[in-house]
Design an enzyme around this catalytic site. Structure first.
Site, PDB file in Angstrom:
ATOM      1  N   HIS B 265       0.840  -1.173   0.060  1.00 31.73           N
ATOM      2  CA  HIS B 265       0.036   0.074  -0.022  1.00 31.73           C
ATOM      3  C   HIS B 265       0.843   1.380   0.058  1.00 31.73           C
ATOM      4  CE1 HIS B 265      -3.657  -2.278   2.021  1.00 31.73           C
ATOM      5  NE2 HIS B 265      -3.663  -2.387   0.528  1.00 31.73           N
ATOM      6  N   PHE B 409       2.966   1.609   4.892  1.00 30.87           N
ATOM      7  CA  PHE B 409       2.528   1.362   6.186  1.00 30.87           C
ATOM      8  C   PHE B 409       1.974   0.013   6.511  1.00 30.87           C
ATOM      9  CE2 PHE B 409       2.297   5.853   5.224  1.00 30.87           C
ATOM     10  CZ  PHE B 409       3.144   6.340   6.370  1.00 30.87           C
ATOM     11  N   HIS B 410       1.776  -0.731   5.284  1.00 31.61           N
ATOM     12  CA  HIS B 410       0.937  -1.665   5.540  1.00 31.61           C
ATOM     13  C   HIS B 410       1.485  -3.193   4.575  1.00 31.61           C
ATOM     14  CE1 HIS B 410      -2.488   1.186   5.598  1.00 31.61           C
ATOM     15  NE2 HIS B 410      -2.098   0.885   6.717  1.00 31.61           N
ATOM     16  N   PRO B 411       2.466  -3.429   5.007  1.00 31.86           N
ATOM     17  CA  PRO B 411       3.300  -4.786   4.418  1.00 31.86           C
ATOM     18  C   PRO B 411       2.374  -5.775   4.779  1.00 31.86           C
ATOM     19  CG  PRO B 411       4.703  -4.250   6.378  1.00 31.86           C
ATOM     20  CD  PRO B 411       3.656  -3.210   6.268  1.00 31.86           C
ATOM     21  N   PRO B 454      -4.984  -2.491   7.107  1.00 29.00           N
ATOM     22  CA  PRO B 454      -5.280  -3.863   7.320  1.00 29.00           C
ATOM     23  C   PRO B 454      -5.542  -4.375   8.792  1.00 29.00           C
ATOM     24  CG  PRO B 454      -2.947  -3.434   7.088  1.00 29.00           C
ATOM     25  CD  PRO B 454      -3.660  -2.014   6.903  1.00 29.00           C
TER      26      PRO B 454
END
Lengths: 89, 497
Positions: B265, B409-411, B454
């Protein structure tokens, strides 16, 4: 310590992975000198990284942040008071 | 020297996935040990000072960077609470079109009723509620005005917060403990139910004997080794570190997907100079969204912070930067996040994680389109000047990947779930395809980008896993003795200005 640079900047730089710490140290040394800054200006990505880091330190200093309406100490004090009076963790 | 502990479950990681799993299992009476690599953080230590808090609360001081075009800053939380300690608190359920894709593409048939119960359970535990306009602050009001004038779809975000007063530093440690991160919600519940938490515990290896997991070996700060003997190991180290532990433990990987399939993201943000005072750090920084272009994989969400944070991300240098910062009180900021189709991978070099990720043409096109629309949003709101995160003179339509200044920020996805062993690292129940007794409960199992934040998806999947391991169904709301009885839909109960 310069009152216009946050002491927290050193902690921030020290927390970086070793290779990045080395590179950033080099970039900041350049950015703080007129001839170095001129050299950096030819490398936009490096210049942006160095300037962003310097800006992080400069605008965190209370003497710089307070005139812009931000008082970190007051925010923390309010948080402590709320946690104390309401039994928050 | 090795210390030995016996448990039913060993959970590695105390973030979104690990904390939830640990609490649910412990409350059901299981013996649970939680190993957390980072420290426990005390709200008394939160200073609302970005450089100091980045150094203390984030892995590598928040300076983890991906290799590729462009390099992307990937800040990750470290310690009890994981990234939930330092995220903005935004809560979205997994979009239905994403669940449909998972069923079609990855064979993941998630029972709708069970998943709904998981979401409800998590939302009650975290006091999830919509931000009020008053608490959202003037930065959100700017975006709302622009969206209304353009007729774009928008709304206030739902967050996990109780008694928030809009301190403006969610990502630097909430000084009022309003944000309900797992370090003050699920972990205390787990401990109250008898779970044992070890901080500074660096899990080095999953122990395997007789073709199944037997426990975990961890290096402790004292230099001693801790062996947790447990028949079931739940790996929740996060998307970057989970595949590395699985590989270090020499677990089979027939799919060759371990460490691959990384989605992030990628995101960026623009600033605008307004006529009115904005004081972006007063209020909830991420309180408002514009989802007009969500169908195209483009989401706008609020982002804001104190002067140091703004100064660091303001895409200007020299005199122009100083002039813009002199007007900080009238600066507004809003973020743009892309539901990415690019895929990266995680490996190691000299024992450190190396994250490779390059933006594909389709995602670059989303940024070009998104930045042009973000500028339009600000201008519609009455901005005097818009500062896009692009080099001087570069217009969004002409931007190259290297022109973009990105963060993520959303791996997700590096131990992706897939029903078939040849295509994923874990199955639909999050069980490792290659070794009995190993489960994964973090963002690494999420097989595709979500297009939304997430944390709720990860927590719902962790809840589902816990009840699967317990062999029971997820209780309905009315039969929920452990979950705190909050009023998630009552804004006044959870937010106040």
């Amino acid at each position: 310590m310069d009152a216009l640079v946050s002491a927290g900047l050193e902690d921030f730089l020290a927390a970086a992975p070793r290779p990045q710490r080395f590179v950033m140290g080099l970039l900041l040394a350049l950015a703080r000198r007129p001839r170095g800054a001129a050299l950096l200006a030819r490398m936009p990505l490096a210049e942006q990284a160095a300037q962003a880091t310097l800006a992080l330190g400069r605008y965190d200093a209370p003497a710089v942040a307070r005139p812009l309406g931000w008082d970190a100490a007051a925010v923390v004090a309010r948080g402590r008071e709320l946690r104390r009076t309401e039994g928050r963790p | 020297m090795t210390d030995v502990l016996e448990a039913d479950f060993c959970v590695i990681g105390a973030g979104a996935g690990g904390a939830v799993t640990a609490a649910e299992l412990a409350e059901a009476g299981a013996r649970v040990v939680v190993l957390e690599q980072g420290p426990s953080h005390d709200a008394d230590e939160f200073s609302a000072r970005p450089p100091e808090m980045l150094a203390r609360l984030y892995r590598d001081g928040g300076q983890t960077v991906t290799l590729g075009a462009p390099p992307i800053l990937l800040p990750l939380g470290r310690g009890v609470g994981g990234t939930t300690l330092v995220n903005s608190g935004t809560c979205f359920r997994t979009p239905s079109h994403v669940l449909e894709r998972w069923a079609e593409e990855f064979g993941l048939e998630l029972d709708e009723t069970s998943l709904r119960r998981c979401f409800e359970r998590v939302e009650r535990s975290l006091s999830v509620a919509e931000v009020t306009p008053e608490l959202a602050g003037a930065n959100a009001a700017v975006a709302r005005r622009g969206a209304e004038r353009l007729g774009w779809s928008h709304g206030y975000l739902r967050r996990n917060a109780r008694g928030c007063v809009g301190s403006g530093v969610c990502v630097f440690g909430c000084p009022t403990s309003a944000k309900q991160h797992t370090g003050i919600t699920y972990i205390p519940r787990a401990l109250a139910a008898g779970a044992r938490l070890f901080t500074g515990a660096d899990a080095r290896e999953i122990l395997v004997r007789g073709g199944r997991a037997r426990g975990v070996l961890a290096r402790m700060p004292s230099g001693r080794t801790l062996e947790v003997r447990a028949p079931t190991v739940i790996v929740a180290c996060g998307t970057v570190h989970t595949p590395l532990l699985l590989r270090r433990s020499r677990l089979p990987d027939d799919s060759a997907q371990r460490g691959r399939n990384l989605a992030l993201h990628p995101a960026t943000a623009a600033f605008a100079l307004m006529d009115e005072p904005v004081d972006m750090a007063r209020g909830v920084p991420q309180s408002f969204y514009v989802d007009e272009f969500a169908g195209e994989g483009i989401m706008f969400e609020g982002v804001a912070g104190p002067p140091a944070y703004a100064a660091m991300s303001l895409p200007l240098t020299g005199e122009a930067h100083a002039r813009a910062m002199a007007d900080y009180r009238r600066l507004a900021q809003f973020g743009l996040m892309v539901s990415d189709e690019s895929r990266g991978r995680v490996g190691t070099l000299a024992g450190r994680p190396v994250i490779r990720y390059s933006l594909c043409e389709r995602d670059l096109a989303k940024f070009r389109h998104g930045l042009a629309r973000l500028e339009e949003l600000f201008l519609a709101a009455g901005a005097r000047q818009v500062h896009l995160p692009l080099p001087a003179g570069v217009r969004p339509a002409d931007a190259t990947a290297r022109d973009l200044k990105l963060m993520a920020f959303h791996p997700l996805g590096t131990a992706r779930a897939h029903a078939r062993a040849g295509h994923g690292v874990v199955d639909g129940q999050l069980a490792h395809h290659g070794l009995s007794g190993v489960y994964v409960a973090d963002g690494s199992v999420v097989p595709s980008a979500l297009g939304v934040n997430p944390q709720l998806t990860i927590m719902a999947l962790a809840t589902r896993l816990a009840f699967h391991l317990l062999g029971t169904s997820v209780p309905d709301r009315a039969m929920d003795p452990h979950v705190p009885d909050t009023q998630p839909d009552d804004e006044e109960a959870t937010c106040r200005s």
